[in-house]
Design an enzyme around this catalytic site. Structure first.
Site, PDB file in Angstrom:
ATOM      1  N   PHE A  35      13.204  14.547 -24.009  1.00 51.62           N
ATOM      2  CA  PHE A  35      12.445  13.790 -23.004  1.00 51.62           C
ATOM      3  C   PHE A  35      12.861  12.322 -22.889  1.00 51.62           C
ATOM      4  O   PHE A  35      12.581  11.661 -21.896  1.00 51.62           O
ATOM      5  CB  PHE A  35      10.931  13.845 -23.327  1.00 51.62           C
ATOM      6  CG  PHE A  35      10.525  12.907 -24.439  1.00 51.62           C
ATOM      7  CD1 PHE A  35      10.316  11.556 -24.199  1.00 51.62           C
ATOM      8  CD2 PHE A  35      10.383  13.373 -25.743  1.00 51.62           C
ATOM      9  CE1 PHE A  35       9.965  10.693 -25.236  1.00 51.62           C
ATOM     10  CE2 PHE A  35      10.043  12.516 -26.782  1.00 51.62           C
ATOM     11  CZ  PHE A  35       9.830  11.168 -26.521  1.00 51.62           C
TER      12      PHE A  35
ATOM     13  N   LYS B 163      18.941  22.655 -19.113  1.00 53.32           N
ATOM     14  CA  LYS B 163      17.519  22.938 -19.391  1.00 53.32           C
ATOM     15  C   LYS B 163      16.876  21.589 -19.724  1.00 53.32           C
ATOM     16  O   LYS B 163      16.961  21.101 -20.841  1.00 53.32           O
ATOM     17  CB  LYS B 163      17.417  23.917 -20.574  1.00 53.32           C
ATOM     18  CG  LYS B 163      16.162  24.776 -20.588  1.00 53.32           C
ATOM     19  CD  LYS B 163      14.869  23.991 -20.624  1.00 53.32           C
ATOM     20  CE  LYS B 163      14.530  23.478 -21.997  1.00 53.32           C
ATOM     21  NZ  LYS B 163      13.361  22.552 -21.990  1.00 53.32           N
TER      22      LYS B 163
ATOM     23  N   SER C 150      14.913  17.055 -31.441  1.00 54.17           N
ATOM     24  CA  SER C 150      14.490  16.826 -32.824  1.00 54.17           C
ATOM     25  C   SER C 150      15.318  17.680 -33.783  1.00 54.17           C
ATOM     26  O   SER C 150      15.855  18.726 -33.392  1.00 54.17           O
ATOM     27  CB  SER C 150      13.012  17.192 -32.960  1.00 54.17           C
ATOM     28  OG  SER C 150      12.857  18.564 -32.651  1.00 54.17           O
TER      29      SER C 150
ATOM     30  N   CYS D 192      17.056   7.569 -30.224  1.00 51.74           N
ATOM     31  CA  CYS D 192      17.575   8.077 -31.494  1.00 51.74           C
ATOM     32  C   CYS D 192      18.434   7.034 -32.187  1.00 51.74           C
ATOM     33  O   CYS D 192      18.838   7.219 -33.321  1.00 51.74           O
ATOM     34  CB  CYS D 192      18.358   9.357 -31.270  1.00 51.74           C
ATOM     35  SG  CYS D 192      19.812   9.061 -30.273  1.00 51.74           S
TER      36      CYS D 192
ATOM     37  N   GLU E  41      11.054  10.434 -39.120  1.00 49.85           N
ATOM     38  CA  GLU E  41      11.313   9.809 -37.817  1.00 49.85           C
ATOM     39  C   GLU E  41       9.962   9.583 -37.145  1.00 49.85           C
ATOM     40  O   GLU E  41       9.238  10.547 -36.872  1.00 49.85           O
ATOM     41  CB  GLU E  41      12.174  10.735 -36.957  1.00 49.85           C
ATOM     42  CG  GLU E  41      12.415  10.163 -35.583  1.00 49.85           C
ATOM     43  CD  GLU E  41      13.331  11.022 -34.721  1.00 49.85           C
ATOM     44  OE1 GLU E  41      13.093  12.240 -34.618  1.00 49.85           O
ATOM     45  OE2 GLU E  41      14.263  10.457 -34.137  1.00 49.85           O
TER      46      GLU E  41
HETATM   47  P1  NAD Z   1      12.355  18.394 -28.976  1.00 47.86           P
HETATM   48  O1  NAD Z   1      13.212  18.875 -30.071  1.00 47.86           O
HETATM   49  O2  NAD Z   1      10.894  18.625 -29.054  1.00 47.86           O
HETATM   50  O3  NAD Z   1      12.814  19.073 -27.587  1.00 47.86           O
HETATM   51  C1  NAD Z   1      14.162  19.074 -27.191  1.00 47.86           C
HETATM   52  C2  NAD Z   1      14.412  20.292 -26.293  1.00 47.86           C
HETATM   53  O4  NAD Z   1      14.156  21.483 -27.044  1.00 47.86           O
HETATM   54  C3  NAD Z   1      13.511  20.334 -25.081  1.00 47.86           C
HETATM   55  O5  NAD Z   1      14.274  20.722 -23.969  1.00 47.86           O
HETATM   56  C4  NAD Z   1      12.457  21.382 -25.439  1.00 47.86           C
HETATM   57  O6  NAD Z   1      11.997  22.095 -24.329  1.00 47.86           O
HETATM   58  C5  NAD Z   1      13.190  22.301 -26.388  1.00 47.86           C
HETATM   59  N1  NAD Z   1      12.328  22.873 -27.435  1.00 47.86           N
HETATM   60  C6  NAD Z   1      11.293  22.263 -28.083  1.00 47.86           C
HETATM   61  N2  NAD Z   1      10.778  23.067 -29.026  1.00 47.86           N
HETATM   62  C7  NAD Z   1      11.501  24.211 -29.000  1.00 47.86           C
HETATM   63  C8  NAD Z   1      11.460  25.433 -29.750  1.00 47.86           C
HETATM   64  N3  NAD Z   1      10.587  25.634 -30.720  1.00 47.86           N
HETATM   65  N4  NAD Z   1      12.361  26.402 -29.437  1.00 47.86           N
HETATM   66  C9  NAD Z   1      13.274  26.207 -28.465  1.00 47.86           C
HETATM   67  N5  NAD Z   1      13.345  25.079 -27.722  1.00 47.86           N
HETATM   68  C10 NAD Z   1      12.480  24.096 -27.979  1.00 47.86           C
HETATM   69  O7  NAD Z   1      12.702  16.842 -28.775  1.00 47.86           O
HETATM   70  P2  NAD Z   1      11.988  15.784 -27.819  1.00 47.86           P
HETATM   71  O8  NAD Z   1      10.628  15.493 -28.356  1.00 47.86           O
HETATM   72  O9  NAD Z   1      12.113  16.203 -26.399  1.00 47.86           O
HETATM   73  O10 NAD Z   1      12.935  14.516 -28.024  1.00 47.86           O
HETATM   74  C11 NAD Z   1      12.817  13.606 -29.080  1.00 47.86           C
HETATM   75  C12 NAD Z   1      13.774  13.929 -30.194  1.00 47.86           C
HETATM   76  O11 NAD Z   1      15.114  13.954 -29.697  1.00 47.86           O
HETATM   77  C13 NAD Z   1      13.780  12.889 -31.313  1.00 47.86           C
HETATM   78  O12 NAD Z   1      13.805  13.554 -32.534  1.00 47.86           O
HETATM   79  C14 NAD Z   1      15.068  12.121 -31.079  1.00 47.86           C
HETATM   80  O13 NAD Z   1      15.624  11.512 -32.224  1.00 47.86           O
HETATM   81  C15 NAD Z   1      15.947  13.216 -30.585  1.00 47.86           C
HETATM   82  N6  NAD Z   1      17.109  12.693 -29.881  1.00 47.86           N
HETATM   83  C16 NAD Z   1      18.275  12.714 -30.561  1.00 47.86           C
HETATM   84  C17 NAD Z   1      19.411  12.194 -29.970  1.00 47.86           C
HETATM   85  C18 NAD Z   1      20.711  12.180 -30.711  1.00 47.86           C
HETATM   86  O14 NAD Z   1      21.702  11.797 -30.142  1.00 47.86           O
HETATM   87  N7  NAD Z   1      20.773  12.574 -31.969  1.00 47.86           N
HETATM   88  C19 NAD Z   1      19.336  11.660 -28.682  1.00 47.86           C
HETATM   89  C20 NAD Z   1      18.114  11.678 -28.013  1.00 47.86           C
HETATM   90  C21 NAD Z   1      16.992  12.198 -28.637  1.00 47.86           C
END
Ligand code: NAD
Length: 499
Positions: free
Chosen positions: A164, A188, A241, A296, A390
């Site tokens: 997000f 997605k 995440s 991140c 985090e």
């Molecule tokens: P999230 O992991 O909750 O969601 C990411 C994606 O996974 C979304 O599209 C979501 O729909 C999907 N998703 C969520 N739960 C799922 C599940 N159980 N099974 C399958 N798909 C699932 O992350 P978020 O809250 O959207 O974003 C924040 C996180 O992203 C933070 O941890 C941040 O550090 C990380 N992030 C990392 C980077 C990087 O480069 N390492 C960059 C941006 C964000």
């Protein structure tokens, strides 16, 4: 009740609600699912639409579209494929304000940050336009009269699952490179910010990207599960995440797909007594507060080596210049606000000292918005949750150490390894710390050490699963496969085993 949004593209507003649509074979289409989630504007807590939780039927149509487009798209020379992205880059520039307003509306970050996000998307697109210069093959006469050459081929249909926090920039980590390299893509988006992707689709169409090359499937867990097991998807990139990165990496690779999954972060900044006070305090304040700490690459822990009280007190003054609702945006949801505030309260209960407290913030006129003010917490112990987890909010935890090796060992014990930075004027010390930290992106006197194009983006440890990085030259390895061709035209010379 009809809810208002700045978006009109890719929205079915024929009923009582604004429904975000999928984008398949060049057209916006409704999902077949009857399950929806609300889309909430974090700045004021108001609902602006609903997003469908697409299912495997929706995914199947999307894959059919991407698979059939791959046949012709992959045959077009790369220089011609890149031309689409020259046009697309111009469209991003022309529409920068509209695109930024949409990010502001669905994500809650302030307009200047949303504009910077599109500027970064433009830079990523520029790199993709230059890809023909980077993917030149290799050729060598390996034996007399025998040549071996290597060509790069696209891998096929790829899926990109995104978080997000950057509704436009993170999708641009993969869309331009994957597509210019000849793949077709399924995006997605995060169910929390589905709208920006719809404008991306519209602009790609306007840039004359052929039908089916880029597709969107909205939704959450169910459709991600289906992506991980679909036999016709060759590669998956994931950003989000660590918890979900592990799930996706395991499922995708167990289904024999290429996968690169970026996870969460806990970024340590080492502050030494000889650091430039103004540079360190302003940089760290901006790093921890920018995008409300939901980056991140955000600074989330300071490892103070020796007495740096003057820098910490200046940091406290600097963070107070970030005013929620003005130059500090909202966090994504009520749950995120509660989670961040609970971390602060728990640290306080366990003996840490709150120097600046961002809890219980109300913004006048936007009382239902999800705001957390910048928070500086001192005397945090490495075992505390706030030191290890985090937090993903505008919060920094300060740990005190007496020497550099103790400081390095705190960072090395972290589960994550996205970024680290050091503030000092001493080159030797900076070098020693940077050589020894366990992180993929490191900086010296830089608050957010993001490597800009053509350098690639990617962390270490539980911040990334898979080989290589997601952007820059490294992404070429992920989005292509090598064909090695050995050719012999002249059988005359018999001097060698190959003849
Ligand atoms: P999230 O992991 O909750 O969601 C990411 C994606 O996974 C979304 O599209 C979501 O729909 C999907 N998703 C969520 N739960 C799922 C599940 N159980 N099974 C399958 N798909 C699932 O992350 P978020 O809250 O959207 O974003 C924040 C996180 O992203 C933070 O941890 C941040 O550090 C990380 N992030 C990392 C980077 C990087 O480069 N390492 C960059 C941006 C964000």
């Amino acid at each position: 009740m009809k809810v208002k949004s700045k978006i009109s593209v890719g929205i079915n507003n024929s009923g009582d609600n604004n429904i975000a649509m999928n984008f398949i074979n060049g057209e916006f289409v409704n999902s077949s699912s009857n399950n929806f989630l609300p889309i909430i504007n974090p700045s004021n807590g108001e609902q602006i639409g609903i997003v469908p939780l697409s299912n495997s039927d929706d995914l199947n149509s999307t894959v059919t579209s991407a698979k059939s487009a791959f046949k012709s798209w992959s045959q077009i020379p790369i220089k011609e494929r890149a031309q689409v992205f020259f046009r697309y880059k111009n469209l991003l520039e022309k529409n920068i304000n509209d695109l930024a307003e949409l990010i502001h509306e669905e994500n809650g970050k302030v307009m200047s940050e949303a504009i910077a996000e599109i500027e970064k998307a433009i830079e990523l697109t520029e790199f993709a336009c230059a890809l023909p210069q980077f993917v030149v093959g290799e050729i060598l006469e390996v034996s007399k009269g025998v040549e071996c050459r290597i060509d790069k081929f696209p891998i096929g249909v790829v899926a990109s699952i995104v978080p997000f926090n950057f509704p436009s920039m993170v999708p641009h980590w993969t869309i331009p490179n994957a597509i210019v390299l000849g793949n077709t893509m399924i995006l997605k988006p995060s169910q929390q910010v589905p709208l920006s992707s719809l404008r991306i689709a519209e602009l790609l169409k306007e840039a004359e990207l052929p039908k089916g090359v880029f597709n969107i499937v909205q939704g959450a867990n169910e459709v991600v599960d289906a992506i991980c097991s679909h036999p016709e998807i060759e590669g998956i990139t994931f950003v989000g995440s660590t918890r979900v990165a592990k799930i996706v990496y395991k499922k995708a690779t167990s289904n024999l797909k290429r996968a690169l999954c970026l996870g969460g972060a806990k970024n340590h900044l080492f502050v030494l007594p000889d650091a430039n006070v103004e540079m360190a305090s302003t940089n760290i304040a901006a790093s921890m507060s920018g995008c409300a700490g939901q980056r991140c690459m955000a600074a989330s822990a300071i490892v103070a080596v020796g007495n740096v009280d003057n820098i910490i007190s200046q940091l406290c003054a600097e963070v107070k210049k970030f005013i929620p609702g003005k130059n500090l945006g909202a966090v994504i949801s009520r749950e995120a606000k509660d989670r961040i505030e609970n971390y602060i309260s728990e640290a306080e209960k366990n003996g840490a000292k709150i120097l600046v407290d961002g809890r219980n913030i109300k913004v006048e006129g936007n009382e239902n918005g999800f705001y957390v003010g910048p928070t500086v917490i001192d005397f945090v112990q490495p075992e505390m949750k706030i030191a290890a987890d985090e937090v993903f909010g505008p919060v920094i935890a300060i740990m005190r150490t007496k020497n550099i090796d103790d400081a390095i060992s705190i960072q090395q014990k972290s589960e994550y390894g996205n970024a680290a930075s050091v503030y000092t004027q001493d080159g030797g010390v900076a070098n020693y710390i940077m050589q020894n930290v366990s992180a993929g992106m490191v900086g010296v006197n830089i608050g957010v050490p993001v490597p800009r194009e053509p350098f690639s983006f990617g962390g270490w440890n539980s911040s990334k699963f898979g080989v290589g990085d997601i952007t820059g030259k490294s992404s070429i390895e992920f989005f292509t496969k090598l064909k090695k061709t050995t050719v012999k035209w002249n059988p005359v010379n018999k001097s060698n085993w190959m003849n």
